[in-house]
Design an enzyme around this catalytic site. Structure first.
Site, short mmCIF file in Angstrom:
data_model
loop_
_atom_site.label_atom_id
_atom_site.label_comp_id
_atom_site.label_asym_id
_atom_site.label_seq_id
_atom_site.Cartn_x
_atom_site.Cartn_y
_atom_site.Cartn_z
N GLY A 1 -72.09 3.21 66.53
CA GLY A 1 -72.66 4.54 66.50
C GLY A 1 -72.42 5.22 65.18
O GLY A 1 -72.62 6.43 65.05
N GLU B 1 -69.05 -3.10 66.74
CA GLU B 1 -70.34 -3.78 66.84
C GLU B 1 -71.44 -2.90 66.26
O GLU B 1 -72.30 -2.43 66.98
CB GLU B 1 -70.62 -4.17 68.29
CG GLU B 1 -70.35 -3.03 69.25
CD GLU B 1 -70.36 -3.42 70.70
OE1 GLU B 1 -69.95 -4.55 71.01
OE2 GLU B 1 -70.77 -2.59 71.51
N PRO B 2 -71.42 -2.72 64.96
CA PRO B 2 -72.41 -1.83 64.34
C PRO B 2 -73.77 -2.52 64.14
O PRO B 2 -73.83 -3.70 63.82
CB PRO B 2 -71.81 -1.51 62.96
CG PRO B 2 -70.59 -2.35 62.82
CD PRO B 2 -70.51 -3.29 63.97
N GLY B 3 -74.79 -1.76 64.37
CA GLY B 3 -76.13 -2.23 64.04
C GLY B 3 -76.66 -1.44 62.86
O GLY B 3 -76.72 -1.90 61.71
N TYR C 1 -88.05 9.16 68.85
CA TYR C 1 -86.77 9.89 68.76
C TYR C 1 -86.85 11.13 67.87
O TYR C 1 -85.82 11.71 67.56
CB TYR C 1 -85.69 8.98 68.14
CG TYR C 1 -85.39 7.69 68.87
CD1 TYR C 1 -85.02 7.69 70.21
CD2 TYR C 1 -85.43 6.49 68.19
CE1 TYR C 1 -84.70 6.51 70.85
CE2 TYR C 1 -85.11 5.30 68.83
CZ TYR C 1 -84.75 5.32 70.16
OH TYR C 1 -84.42 4.14 70.77
N TYR D 1 -83.75 -0.82 64.07
CA TYR D 1 -84.62 -0.32 65.15
C TYR D 1 -86.03 -0.01 64.66
O TYR D 1 -86.68 0.91 65.14
CB TYR D 1 -83.98 0.91 65.83
CG TYR D 1 -82.57 0.61 66.27
CD1 TYR D 1 -82.34 -0.24 67.35
CD2 TYR D 1 -81.47 1.11 65.58
CE1 TYR D 1 -81.05 -0.56 67.73
CE2 TYR D 1 -80.18 0.79 65.96
CZ TYR D 1 -79.98 -0.05 67.03
OH TYR D 1 -78.70 -0.38 67.40
N ARG E 1 -89.78 5.01 65.61
CA ARG E 1 -88.68 5.98 65.69
C ARG E 1 -89.10 7.44 65.51
O ARG E 1 -88.61 8.31 66.23
CB ARG E 1 -87.56 5.60 64.73
CG ARG E 1 -86.94 4.22 65.07
CD ARG E 1 -85.76 3.86 64.19
NE ARG E 1 -84.57 4.60 64.55
CZ ARG E 1 -84.11 5.63 63.90
NH1 ARG E 1 -84.69 6.03 62.78
NH2 ARG E 1 -83.05 6.27 64.32
N CYS F 1 -105.09 4.69 67.51
CA CYS F 1 -105.86 5.73 68.19
C CYS F 1 -105.00 6.48 69.18
O CYS F 1 -105.13 6.35 70.40
CB CYS F 1 -107.09 5.12 68.82
SG CYS F 1 -108.23 4.65 67.52
N GLU F 2 -104.08 7.20 68.64
CA GLU F 2 -103.15 8.03 69.38
C GLU F 2 -102.37 8.77 68.30
O GLU F 2 -102.31 8.30 67.17
CB GLU F 2 -102.21 7.15 70.20
CG GLU F 2 -101.40 7.91 71.16
CD GLU F 2 -100.96 7.06 72.36
OE1 GLU F 2 -100.05 7.52 73.03
OE2 GLU F 2 -101.51 5.99 72.62
C1 LIG Z 1 -77.08 -0.61 70.32
C2 LIG Z 1 -75.68 -0.99 70.50
C3 LIG Z 1 -74.82 -1.05 69.38
C4 LIG Z 1 -75.25 -0.69 67.99
O1 LIG Z 1 -75.41 0.68 67.79
P1 LIG Z 1 -75.72 1.27 66.33
O2 LIG Z 1 -75.89 2.70 66.52
O3 LIG Z 1 -76.96 0.60 65.85
O4 LIG Z 1 -74.59 0.90 65.46
C5 LIG Z 1 -73.54 -1.46 69.62
N1 LIG Z 1 -73.11 -1.79 70.86
C6 LIG Z 1 -73.90 -1.74 71.93
C7 LIG Z 1 -73.37 -2.13 73.26
C8 LIG Z 1 -75.21 -1.33 71.80
O5 LIG Z 1 -75.98 -1.26 72.88
#
Ligand SMILES: *Cc1c(COP(=O)(O)O)cnc(C)c1O
Length: 414
Positions: A218, A259-261, A302, A356, A298, A328-329
């Site tokens: 997050g 676990e960063p995305g 969001y 994302y 996004r 078309c939206e």
């Molecule tokens: C989506 C998700 C993440 C990654 O979140 P980010 O905001 O992209 O860092 C990590 N852990 C879990 C379980 C998720 O569902």
């Protein structure tokens, strides 16, 4: 990445196009690793759902990262990179017991987020260690859709139900080897992490065989100039100290996981789209690009801000535009945005398009998914070809309607 390079890539591979810069991914990975360098066992598991191209996954594997997955299919994608299953963690929400069993069979670390499945899994497989996802009931996250740790969230097992987890462990003889939380995306405040970490330490104390605590992710990244972002270095100092204290108290050097995305891939990505039409109405100048929310959802989903610059004319005089798509939206990327003067056929660059974006793209309007290009050590590689009409038709079965004409009246009588 430089505008000229991006425009060249758009000319070479066509638009719209996703471009990912591995240097940026690596520097973000190192930044996070360095922030926690005082922790003996640190493990980052890249959240695959942010951007799941197998070359991205392979790149993370080569950095020494683990992979965080949310579906059986993501696990399958990860395994194609040759990563060992024990370097994959599986954190689904609301999936069936049978899917969890399938993943466990592969040797992947399971993370369970509800008591019902925990009990069923423990009864059937008491010898497979399981991590539990705890909901610490902390309100976090940039908006309500991505805030997943609050009291009425569908994610995780409530901290108030920890006694119930212990009861399940006693009754089944199963082993809890990890404690996990993921409270939401776009957390601004490191105090949120610290408060939640204290809660997780409290939970971990109640189990004897903990190997790791996973603090989820997050982390917020800047989406525009002057944007606040998570102070990773400060978080590193404060959380590491608490974690190391906890290890001493627990009597074991357990692993600290994240676990960063978004943090790892958001800024590494650019989305390039070409301006088809510049259209003036009585109040607005629209720049219509050759894309829409089918390729980058996004902003519509969001209300996310994506910085947009004119890569073809970066030094042009600023004017005000609404950048919209071609489907078309309503598919507004930006309203009344200051951008260097746009001409038709210019290439616009959407920043922060690593996380994302492609992974949420669809075939709406039967448009092709864009190609993806990876720039690695100065060279560019197509890592996903643009789709073709065959891809759109794939899996569609055609019925021969000539054989099912309505029967004639006589036949019906007969
Ligand atoms: C989506 C998700 C993440 C990654 O979140 P980010 O905001 O992209 O860092 C990590 N852990 C879990 C379980 C998720 O569902």
């Amino acid at each position: 990445m430089e505008n000229t390079q991006l425009v060249e890539l758009a000319n070479k591979y066509g638009s719209p196009l996703y471009v990912y810069d591995t240097d940026k991914i690596e520097s973000q990975y190192n930044r996070l690793t360095n922030a926690f360098s005082s922790v003996k066992n640190l493990k980052l598991n890249y959240a695959v759902k942010a951007l799941s191209n197998v070359n991205i996954l392979k790149f993370f594997k080569n950095l020494g990262s683990g992979l965080d997955t949310v579906s059986f299919q993501e696990v399958q994608l990860c395994l194609t990179t040759g990563i060992e299953p024990q370097n994959i963690i599986y954190t689904p929400n609301g999936v069936s017991l049978s899917e969890i069993e399938e993943v466990a069979k592969l040797g992947v670390q399971i993370n369970i987020d509800n008591l019902s499945i925990l009990e069923q899994f423990g009864q059937k497989h008491p010898n497979i260690p399981v991590c539990v996802r705890i909901n610490p009931h902390i309100m976090a996250g940039g908006n309500s859709k991505i805030s997943v740790g609050h009291i009425d969230s569908k994610f995780g097992i409530s901290i108030h139900q920890v006694p119930h987890i212990k009861r399940v462990v006693e009754n089944t003889g199963m082993n809890i080897n990890g404690i996990h939380m993921h409270t939401g995306s776009d957390i601004l405040d490191i105090d949120t992490f610290l408060r939640a970490s204290d809660i997780l330490f409290d939970v971990a104390r109640q189990f004897e065989n903990i190997d790791f605590i996973d603090f989820g992710s997050g982390f917020k990244v800047p989406y525009k100039e002057g944007d606040i972002s998570t102070d990773i270095e400060q978080l590193g100092v404060q959380l590491s100290a608490r974690f190391n204290e906890f290890c001493v108290e627990y009597g074991k050097d357990i692993t600290l996981m994240f676990e960063p995305g978004k943090f790892l891939v958001s800024e590494a990505g650019s989305f390039l789209a070409k301006v088809n039409v510049v259209k003036q109405t009585t109040s607005t100048v629209f720049a219509h690009v050759d894309s829409g929310f089918n390729h980058l959802v996004r902003p519509m989903m969001y209300d996310s801000y994506h910085h947009i610059t004119n890569a073809s004319n970066p030094n042009g005089r600023d004017r005000y535009y609404s950048v919209v798509g071609y489907i078309c939206e309503t598919d507004t990327f930006a309203s009344n945005r200051r951008i260097a003067e746009i001409s038709e056929e210019d290439i616009l660059r959407f920043h922060n398009a690593g996380a994302y974006c492609f992974s949420m793209a669809s075939n709406y309007n039967s448009r092709y998914l864009p190609a993806e290009v990876m720039v690695h050590k100065g060279k560019d590689y197509v890592i996903r070809k643009r789709q073709t009409i065959e891809d759109i038709l794939n899996n569609q079965e055609t019925i021969d309607f000539s054989e099912s004409k309505p029967a004639s009246k006589e036949k019906v009588k007969a």
